[in-house]
Design an enzyme around this catalytic site. Sequence first.
Site, PDB file in Angstrom:
ATOM      1  N   ASN A  19       0.852  -1.193   0.000  1.00  0.00           N
ATOM      2  CA  ASN A  19       0.000   0.000   0.000  1.00  0.00           C
ATOM      3  C   ASN A  19       0.888   1.243   0.000  1.00  0.00           C
ATOM      4  O   ASN A  19       1.496   1.584   1.014  1.00  0.00           O
ATOM      5  CB  ASN A  19      -0.908  -0.014   1.233  1.00  0.00           C
ATOM      6  CG  ASN A  19      -1.745   1.253   1.344  1.00  0.00           C
ATOM      7  OD1 ASN A  19      -1.941   1.975   0.368  1.00  0.00           O
ATOM      8  ND2 ASN A  19      -2.262   1.512   2.546  1.00  0.00           N
ATOM      9  N   LYS A  43      -0.025   4.290  -0.214  1.00  0.00           N
ATOM     10  CA  LYS A  43      -0.705   5.447   0.385  1.00  0.00           C
ATOM     11  C   LYS A  43      -0.565   6.665  -0.545  1.00  0.00           C
ATOM     12  O   LYS A  43      -0.543   6.495  -1.767  1.00  0.00           O
ATOM     13  CB  LYS A  43      -0.185   5.697   1.797  1.00  0.00           C
ATOM     14  CG  LYS A  43      -0.266   4.432   2.656  1.00  0.00           C
ATOM     15  CD  LYS A  43       0.004   4.668   4.110  1.00  0.00           C
ATOM     16  CE  LYS A  43      -0.118   3.361   4.887  1.00  0.00           C
ATOM     17  NZ  LYS A  43       0.010   3.563   6.338  1.00  0.00           N
ATOM     18  N   HIS A  70      -9.501   0.888   5.400  1.00  0.00           N
ATOM     19  CA  HIS A  70      -8.183   1.084   6.011  1.00  0.00           C
ATOM     20  C   HIS A  70      -8.320   2.011   7.224  1.00  0.00           C
ATOM     21  O   HIS A  70      -9.176   2.898   7.251  1.00  0.00           O
ATOM     22  CB  HIS A  70      -7.207   1.675   4.996  1.00  0.00           C
ATOM     23  CG  HIS A  70      -5.789   1.674   5.459  1.00  0.00           C
ATOM     24  ND1 HIS A  70      -5.278   2.624   6.303  1.00  0.00           N
ATOM     25  CD2 HIS A  70      -4.768   0.800   5.194  1.00  0.00           C
ATOM     26  CE1 HIS A  70      -4.014   2.357   6.540  1.00  0.00           C
ATOM     27  NE2 HIS A  70      -3.671   1.255   5.888  1.00  0.00           N
ATOM     28  N   GLU A  76      -6.775   4.494   8.182  1.00  0.00           N
ATOM     29  CA  GLU A  76      -6.691   5.923   7.868  1.00  0.00           C
ATOM     30  C   GLU A  76      -7.998   6.435   7.274  1.00  0.00           C
ATOM     31  O   GLU A  76      -8.374   7.594   7.503  1.00  0.00           O
ATOM     32  CB  GLU A  76      -5.513   6.163   6.930  1.00  0.00           C
ATOM     33  CG  GLU A  76      -4.176   5.937   7.623  1.00  0.00           C
ATOM     34  CD  GLU A  76      -3.023   5.639   6.684  1.00  0.00           C
ATOM     35  OE1 GLU A  76      -1.919   5.389   7.190  1.00  0.00           O
ATOM     36  OE2 GLU A  76      -3.229   5.632   5.446  1.00  0.00           O
ATOM     37  N   GLU A 124      -4.699  -5.022  10.894  1.00  0.00           N
ATOM     38  CA  GLU A 124      -3.684  -4.016  11.210  1.00  0.00           C
ATOM     39  C   GLU A 124      -4.015  -3.392  12.559  1.00  0.00           C
ATOM     40  O   GLU A 124      -4.977  -2.626  12.670  1.00  0.00           O
ATOM     41  CB  GLU A 124      -3.657  -2.916  10.149  1.00  0.00           C
ATOM     42  CG  GLU A 124      -3.043  -3.332   8.841  1.00  0.00           C
ATOM     43  CD  GLU A 124      -2.713  -2.125   7.975  1.00  0.00           C
ATOM     44  OE1 GLU A 124      -1.531  -1.911   7.670  1.00  0.00           O
ATOM     45  OE2 GLU A 124      -3.633  -1.383   7.611  1.00  0.00           O
ATOM     46  N   GLY A 158       2.782   4.304  14.992  1.00  0.00           N
ATOM     47  CA  GLY A 158       3.359   5.504  15.590  1.00  0.00           C
ATOM     48  C   GLY A 158       3.407   5.514  17.103  1.00  0.00           C
ATOM     49  O   GLY A 158       3.588   6.566  17.715  1.00  0.00           O
ATOM     50  N   SER A 160       4.328  -2.478  10.568  1.00  0.00           N
ATOM     51  CA  SER A 160       5.795  -2.478  10.687  1.00  0.00           C
ATOM     52  C   SER A 160       6.425  -3.758  10.128  1.00  0.00           C
ATOM     53  O   SER A 160       7.378  -4.304  10.701  1.00  0.00           O
ATOM     54  CB  SER A 160       6.211  -2.291  12.152  1.00  0.00           C
ATOM     55  OG  SER A 160       5.722  -1.068  12.654  1.00  0.00           O
TER      56      SER A 160
END
Length: 262
Positions: free
Chosen positions: A12, A14, A104, A106, A174, A180, A220
């Site tokens: 992906n 992005k 997703h 996001e 995910e 982060g 990750s």
Amino acid sequence: MTKARLPLIAGNWKMNLDHQQAIALVQKLAWSLKDAAHDYKSTEVVVFPPFTDLRSIQTLIDADKLELGLGAQDLSKFDSGAYTGEISGLFLKKLAVKYVLIGHSERRQYHAEDDVVVQAKTAAAFRHGLVPIICVGETLEELETEGQSAVPVRQTLAALASHDVLGEFVIAYEPVWAIGTGKVATAEEAASVAGKIRAAIASEHGAEVAAATRILYGGSVKAANVAGFLKSPEVDGVLVGGASLDAEEFSGISRFQKHLAL
């Protein structure tokens, strides 16, 4: 992984790379995999460029007869009409797109996409013969209050609910809490959640559907750790973010089988 489930490595990108940069990356990735004699029949490799890159990458794949798969990062729940900025599944199908990311984290976070929207987009993918990769995962707060599998299972079942017929689909787990935060899910945790998602699918849609469903892990993932995640028979591939923008690194991830053999 069983023989019935072909491993899937999904990259992906992005919101990165214009169409010229995209062409360069795909050429480099294809060369790297070819030099390593990658067997696409044993591991499927798919890239998910931004919408503006899709036509260029489709043309490159066709012209050079590449075995890489093509995916899109989102689609509209609508097929056509006055929906400015939306992209129809019909358009994607015309570009020989096979897969599409749906839900997703996001999109859920920044565009307020809830389970209702994800279900509708999944239906749109089925209508147009696209394979939805349905993304599920829990936030840190949800992890602490509900545990690790409750939210992914709930999101999976919501996305698969109320379809007349289920087409082929993929689930990508995910953990949002691993983005982060410095926290990383272990291979054992990924396998455990994947197993619970598969059990829930079996309960709602039957053992045959569950056995055929590929469940990916994302979070990750690198060439150095991919084998750990994929050693479990419950995990059928990975959804890769930043590392998919590095052709050599993504090539290494795609060739995870050689790590398992060590």
